[in-house]
Design a protein around this motif. Sequence first.
Motif: not given
Length: 175
Positions: A127-134, A171-175
């Motif tokens: 699932p997306l993190t809060a930063a990724q969703a923003e 952009s925030p990346t998925k880890k």
Amino acid sequence: MTKPLLIIDDDTRLTAVLERRFTATGNYSVTTFDRASSALAAPAQPCYAILLDMMIDDELGLEYISALKDRYQPQHLIIMTGYASIATTVTAMKRGATDYLAKPASFNELISKLEGQPATAAVEHKPLTAAQAEWEHIQRILTEHDGNISRTAEALGMHRRSLQRKLQKHSPTKK
């Protein structure tokens, strides 16, 4: 017979590495450009695929997709970006890109996309993190307002400078 490949990216180290790696396979002949406008000014040639950076200095790769496809008629036009978002992915595909990759992409991933093979590593969906969703929400609103920062900031209920600071970050990346 080698397949002609165009790489359009202003990162000279990346293009040099990609050119060397693709040429070493013996399957590709590579031509590089540091700007999409330079590729359009060059003599037309047959082309199997184009790897196009989304952010090239003052050029936006998305704006050149149609013209590059018309001029070179590639089987593949892959957008590569360090600023991946769902909104830009949708825009790229609507404009004619055949694929979209977030940088850094592995060489094997690029080869898989060009050869139409599934990637060898299984992708784990998280699932997306809060930063990724923003980030995704900001990109969607920015796209809806045709890239206008002031109108986007107003729609998001934030100050224009606050939005600019958020956009200047990667952009925030998925880890």
